[in-house]
Design a protein around this motif. Sequence first.
Motif, PDB file in Angstrom:
ATOM      1  N   ASP A 108      33.891  51.714  41.167  1.00 42.97           N
ATOM      2  CA  ASP A 108      35.196  52.375  41.152  1.00 42.97           C
ATOM      3  C   ASP A 108      35.059  53.865  41.447  1.00 42.97           C
ATOM      4  OD1 ASP A 108      36.585  50.024  40.531  1.00 42.97           O
ATOM      5  OD2 ASP A 108      36.175  50.270  38.393  1.00 42.97           O
ATOM      6  N   ILE A 285      48.182  41.103  42.978  1.00 46.50           N
ATOM      7  CA  ILE A 285      48.029  40.769  41.560  1.00 46.50           C
ATOM      8  C   ILE A 285      48.423  39.316  41.301  1.00 46.50           C
ATOM      9  CG2 ILE A 285      48.959  41.247  39.256  1.00 46.50           C
ATOM     10  CD1 ILE A 285      49.151  44.201  40.097  1.00 46.50           C
ATOM     11  N   PHE A 290      45.490  40.251  37.789  1.00 49.51           N
ATOM     12  CA  PHE A 290      45.531  41.683  37.534  1.00 49.51           C
ATOM     13  C   PHE A 290      44.139  42.278  37.380  1.00 49.51           C
ATOM     14  CE2 PHE A 290      45.508  45.241  34.543  1.00 49.51           C
ATOM     15  CZ  PHE A 290      46.327  46.137  35.223  1.00 49.51           C
ATOM     16  N   LEU A 291      43.254  41.611  36.645  1.00 51.18           N
ATOM     17  CA  LEU A 291      41.940  42.173  36.370  1.00 51.18           C
ATOM     18  C   LEU A 291      41.154  42.417  37.658  1.00 51.18           C
ATOM     19  CD1 LEU A 291      39.916  43.119  34.282  1.00 51.18           C
ATOM     20  CD2 LEU A 291      39.066  40.762  34.111  1.00 51.18           C
ATOM     21  N   ASN A 292      41.202  41.462  38.580  1.00 44.53           N
ATOM     22  CA  ASN A 292      40.481  41.627  39.844  1.00 44.53           C
ATOM     23  C   ASN A 292      41.042  42.790  40.658  1.00 44.53           C
ATOM     24  OD1 ASN A 292      38.523  39.577  39.659  1.00 44.53           O
ATOM     25  ND2 ASN A 292      40.033  38.019  40.204  1.00 44.53           N
ATOM     26  N   VAL A 293      42.370  42.874  40.732  1.00 46.51           N
ATOM     27  CA  VAL A 293      42.985  43.972  41.481  1.00 46.51           C
ATOM     28  C   VAL A 293      42.733  45.307  40.778  1.00 46.51           C
ATOM     29  CG1 VAL A 293      45.166  44.925  42.340  1.00 46.51           C
ATOM     30  CG2 VAL A 293      44.741  42.454  42.430  1.00 46.51           C
ATOM     31  N   PHE A 294      42.721  45.269  39.461  1.00 53.02           N
ATOM     32  CA  PHE A 294      42.488  46.497  38.689  1.00 53.02           C
ATOM     33  C   PHE A 294      41.106  47.080  38.983  1.00 53.02           C
ATOM     34  CE2 PHE A 294      41.077  48.656  34.775  1.00 53.02           C
ATOM     35  CZ  PHE A 294      42.078  49.604  34.655  1.00 53.02           C
ATOM     36  N   LYS A 295      40.079  46.256  38.976  1.00 53.23           N
ATOM     37  CA  LYS A 295      38.734  46.783  39.177  1.00 53.23           C
ATOM     38  C   LYS A 295      38.411  47.044  40.646  1.00 53.23           C
ATOM     39  CE  LYS A 295      36.569  42.177  39.051  1.00 53.23           C
ATOM     40  NZ  LYS A 295      35.664  41.287  38.270  1.00 53.23           N
ATOM     41  N   TYR A 297      40.887  47.782  43.172  1.00 51.86           N
ATOM     42  CA  TYR A 297      41.764  48.768  43.834  1.00 51.86           C
ATOM     43  C   TYR A 297      42.358  49.797  42.877  1.00 51.86           C
ATOM     44  CZ  TYR A 297      45.553  50.889  46.469  1.00 51.86           C
ATOM     45  OH  TYR A 297      46.378  51.808  47.065  1.00 51.86           O
ATOM     46  N   ILE A 298      42.915  49.369  41.742  1.00 49.88           N
ATOM     47  CA  ILE A 298      43.683  50.285  40.903  1.00 49.88           C
ATOM     48  C   ILE A 298      42.813  51.398  40.326  1.00 49.88           C
ATOM     49  CG2 ILE A 298      45.072  50.476  38.805  1.00 49.88           C
ATOM     50  CD1 ILE A 298      46.219  47.736  39.385  1.00 49.88           C
ATOM     51  N   LEU A 299      41.623  51.055  39.810  1.00 49.26           N
ATOM     52  CA  LEU A 299      40.760  52.104  39.269  1.00 49.26           C
ATOM     53  C   LEU A 299      40.300  53.091  40.354  1.00 49.26           C
ATOM     54  CD1 LEU A 299      38.552  50.544  36.445  1.00 49.26           C
ATOM     55  CD2 LEU A 299      40.311  52.313  36.271  1.00 49.26           C
ATOM     56  N   TYR A 301      41.981  53.825  42.943  1.00 56.23           N
ATOM     57  CA  TYR A 301      43.222  54.551  43.230  1.00 56.23           C
ATOM     58  C   TYR A 301      43.450  55.659  42.202  1.00 56.23           C
ATOM     59  CZ  TYR A 301      48.281  55.357  42.985  1.00 56.23           C
ATOM     60  OH  TYR A 301      49.526  55.927  42.907  1.00 56.23           O
TER      61      TYR A 301
END
Length: 456
Positions: A108, A285, A290-295, A297-299, A301
């Motif tokens: 990340d 998502i 959510f967890l996969n997208v969070f680690k 892309y979102i983090l 970002y």
Amino acid sequence: MSTVTNRKPASNSPSKSSIAEETTVEKFYVPDLTVKDLLSAIPSVLRPHCHERSFIRSFSYVVWDFSLLALFLWTAHTYIPKINPQNIQLPHPALYKPARVLAWLAYDFAAGLVATGVWVLAHECGHQAFSTSKAANNAMGWILHSALGVPYHSWRITHAKHHAQTSHLTGDQVFVPKTRSERHLPAFNPDRENLEGTKVSVDLQQEFMEALNDSPIASVFWLTGQLLLGWPLYLIRNATGQRSYPRFTNHFVPTGPLFAPHQYRDIVVSDIGVLIWAGALAYSISTWGFLNVFKVYILPYLWVNHWLVFITFLQHTDPALPHYQASAFTFPRGALSTFDRQLMGGPGIFGAITGWICATATHGISETHVAHHICSKIPHYHAWDAKAALDARLAREGIQVQGNPSTWSEALRVIRECKFIEDEGEVRFYKNAQGKAARVPVFSSNGLSDSGVDIQ
């Protein structure tokens, strides 16, 4: 036996705590350079290439950045799941999950740093520095910025105003200092202090510190919030922006005070780009969780948002940087009221390595900032040469624009030293929690340079 107590006779003189003792601070000679003085330093005989813009060369950096992001993601997906007892021996079975979490956090951080480079390339499109074609610049900028949730044209327009009026107290668009009255601090009292911030009585210093809640914990809390939420809050509600705008001013309403009527279509196009981004995020998502997208892309970002605020905050905020009211402002003075800083650099071999990595990943946006403010159409791959030419010219004038390296400790120092400015004065410097300034302005002449800048 009686005890006699010796007492000093009553005096009408003020108590020691109310006496303001003067301290010596550095003098800041307000520059009288013209636009021609600054621009002529860059397109010299030795550096005629600085203004050359190439779509192919610029696009090669887009390819490079996305190639790195793809490599990081492939590496993370391929090797992080292999952190298990079958492949790696760790001292305790409970360590495998934390190890995988740390590996994803490393991804990340790396992805966020490189994605900040993508953000910088989109920023160059907004300055028409990506290529000689306005259509190509705006198309590429819209794609890249939309991919990061940024309203391209909306921010491009307000950012141009920032460049035209950098450090103009009523014209700049971001990181506008709060005044004494806006901080609800004790009114100015010439018997206890002076406007320059070189004389402040002890009791007034204590009042300032109590009113400003100057504690390390409060400073860390405020800095963390600014780095995490500062960028979206600026877009949504004009946080740290020009306070002359009405409440709820934002970058998404086409008819808002930030934009002219003829810019309506551009703002709508920008909003469409952000809506597509939000829809793609929601679809991802729902598809991958959510967890996969969070680690993935979102983090990263959130790291991009962090680096953006971190870099720009330190470029434009320091107790040594001046802020001008309208009567003293010129374009050169505003452009020179910023700092070049080495991103995450420092002394020794470690600082040199981290500084080089961060400067390379973010295309020198922090290190060549002053030259960028002098001429924003210079592409990043020529900005280093432009910086060298400009630094040589400024050195002859005794002007120093190199700040301390941008580190988290430096950001904490700055946020603790930059508390407020005075409500009056043609040139004002931040004062700290004791009401003291680091510099005092001195005008070298009575004349003001003509800015000669087109702010449209």
